[in-house]
Enzyme design. Structure first.
Site, PDB file in Angstrom:
ATOM      1  N   ASP A   1       0.849  -1.187   0.000  1.00  8.80           N
ATOM      2  CA  ASP A   1       0.000   0.000   0.000  1.00  8.80           C
ATOM      3  C   ASP A   1       0.882   1.235   0.000  1.00  8.80           C
ATOM      4  O   ASP A   1       1.895   1.284   0.690  1.00  8.80           O
ATOM      5  CB  ASP A   1      -0.922   0.018   1.216  1.00  8.80           C
ATOM      6  CG  ASP A   1      -2.006   1.067   1.050  1.00  8.80           C
ATOM      7  OD1 ASP A   1      -2.985   0.804   0.329  1.00  8.80           O
ATOM      8  OD2 ASP A   1      -1.866   2.182   1.594  1.00  8.80           O
TER       9      ASP A   1
HETATM   10  C1  TTP Z   1       2.808   8.861  -5.251  1.00  9.44           C
HETATM   11  C2  TTP Z   1       2.581   7.869  -6.354  1.00  9.44           C
HETATM   12  C3  TTP Z   1       1.657   6.855  -6.259  1.00  9.44           C
HETATM   13  N1  TTP Z   1       1.457   5.963  -7.274  1.00  9.44           N
HETATM   14  C4  TTP Z   1       0.454   4.884  -7.181  1.00  9.44           C
HETATM   15  C5  TTP Z   1       0.991   3.561  -6.640  1.00  9.44           C
HETATM   16  C6  TTP Z   1      -0.266   2.834  -6.215  1.00  9.44           C
HETATM   17  O1  TTP Z   1      -0.732   2.045  -7.328  1.00  9.44           O
HETATM   18  C7  TTP Z   1      -1.261   3.954  -5.956  1.00  9.44           C
HETATM   19  C8  TTP Z   1      -1.695   3.968  -4.524  1.00  9.44           C
HETATM   20  O2  TTP Z   1      -2.751   3.073  -4.348  1.00  9.44           O
HETATM   21  P1  TTP Z   1      -2.687   1.717  -3.525  1.00  9.44           P
HETATM   22  O3  TTP Z   1      -3.940   1.646  -2.707  1.00  9.44           O
HETATM   23  O4  TTP Z   1      -1.386   1.591  -2.798  1.00  9.44           O
HETATM   24  O5  TTP Z   1      -2.705   0.577  -4.636  1.00  9.44           O
HETATM   25  P2  TTP Z   1      -3.724   0.308  -5.843  1.00  9.44           P
HETATM   26  O6  TTP Z   1      -5.116   0.670  -5.428  1.00  9.44           O
HETATM   27  O7  TTP Z   1      -3.188   0.956  -7.084  1.00  9.44           O
HETATM   28  O8  TTP Z   1      -3.600  -1.258  -6.054  1.00  9.44           O
HETATM   29  P3  TTP Z   1      -3.812  -2.460  -4.984  1.00  9.44           P
HETATM   30  O9  TTP Z   1      -4.496  -1.919  -3.754  1.00  9.44           O
HETATM   31  O10 TTP Z   1      -4.639  -3.491  -5.677  1.00  9.44           O
HETATM   32  O11 TTP Z   1      -2.425  -2.974  -4.670  1.00  9.44           O
HETATM   33  O12 TTP Z   1      -0.590   5.180  -6.277  1.00  9.44           O
HETATM   34  C9  TTP Z   1       2.202   6.051  -8.425  1.00  9.44           C
HETATM   35  O13 TTP Z   1       2.030   5.242  -9.366  1.00  9.44           O
HETATM   36  N2  TTP Z   1       3.144   7.047  -8.559  1.00  9.44           N
HETATM   37  C10 TTP Z   1       3.384   7.968  -7.572  1.00  9.44           C
HETATM   38  O14 TTP Z   1       4.252   8.841  -7.734  1.00  9.44           O
END
Ligand code: TTP
Length: 190
Positions: free
Chosen positions: A68
């Site tokens: 997460d």
């Molecule tokens: C800050 C930041 C976040 N993110 C993304 C990563 C995560 O996919 C998302 C945060 O949400 P998460 O809840 O961590 O993950 P998700 O909903 O995409 O997938 P799952 O719960 O099924 O594992 O933000 C980026 O891609 N680049 C960035 O710079």
């Protein structure tokens, strides 16, 4: 051992591929991502990674990987923006400031669960109206914690980070590789 990716995030899959690992199966967990009242960001992100891993069944020959990522500015937890208005609010909040990106990784086997938390400091340059509006129009903010993607156009907002780039994108590779190795999964660099 079979690697099960407990995540719907395509970024996490790509980051795993960087370790030379391809999941045997992708099995996203659908959990309630609402923070508890007064919950600290570090506790929240750890709980989310654990709950994602615990929501799935694990067979004796399986290793589940969940994670997460959350952005925290001051006392606020910035998750994935619900709409463009909230994305704009987040970008203005981050503009010209440093914030923390917390990523928790959980690796679960039938024997138990191990977890690591990675804290990265990210600095945003002061944003202009044109930059915020252009970014909102790109739609890149969707599904990204804090409303930006450092690996995309959002990278232009970030002059400096301290910590793990891969953690900001969603999966800290050094910590993930170590956790997976201790669970019996080793990748080959591609
Ligand atoms: C800050 C930041 C976040 N993110 C993304 C990563 C995560 O996919 C998302 C945060 O949400 P998460 O809840 O961590 O993950 P998700 O909903 O995409 O997938 P799952 O719960 O099924 O594992 O933000 C980026 O891609 N680049 C960035 O710079």
């Amino acid at each position: 051992m079979k690697l099960i990716l407990g995540s719907a995030s395509p970024r996490r899959r790509e980051l795993l591929a960087q370790l030379g690992l391809e999941p045997h199966e992708v099995r996203p967990a659908d959990i309630d991502e609402t923070p508890l009242k007064g919950e600290r960001a570090r506790d929240y992100v750890s709980r989310m990674a654990r709950e994602k891993a615990m929501a799935l069944n694990v067979a004796p020959d399986e290793v589940i990987l969940s994670a997460d990522t959350t952005v925290t500015a001051g006392r606020r937890i910035l998750g994935k923006p619900e709409d463009e208005k909230e994305a704009a609010e987040f970008l203005w909040l981050l503009s010209g400031r440093r914030h923390h990106v917390l990523t928790a990784v959980a690796v679960r086997t039938a024997a138990g669960l191990r977890e690591r938390l990675v804290d990265t400091v990210v600095k945003f340059k002061p944003l202009s109206n044109a930059e915020v509006n252009g970014y909102l129009g790109s739609g890149e903010w969707r599904g990204k914690a804090g409303g930006y993607a450092i690996q995309g156009r959002g990278g232009a907002f970030v002059p400096w980070i301290q910590g793990s780039f891969t953690a900001v994108v969603g999966l800290p590779l050094a910590e993930t590789a170590a956790l997976l190795a201790s669970a019996g999964i080793d990748g080959e660099p591609t």
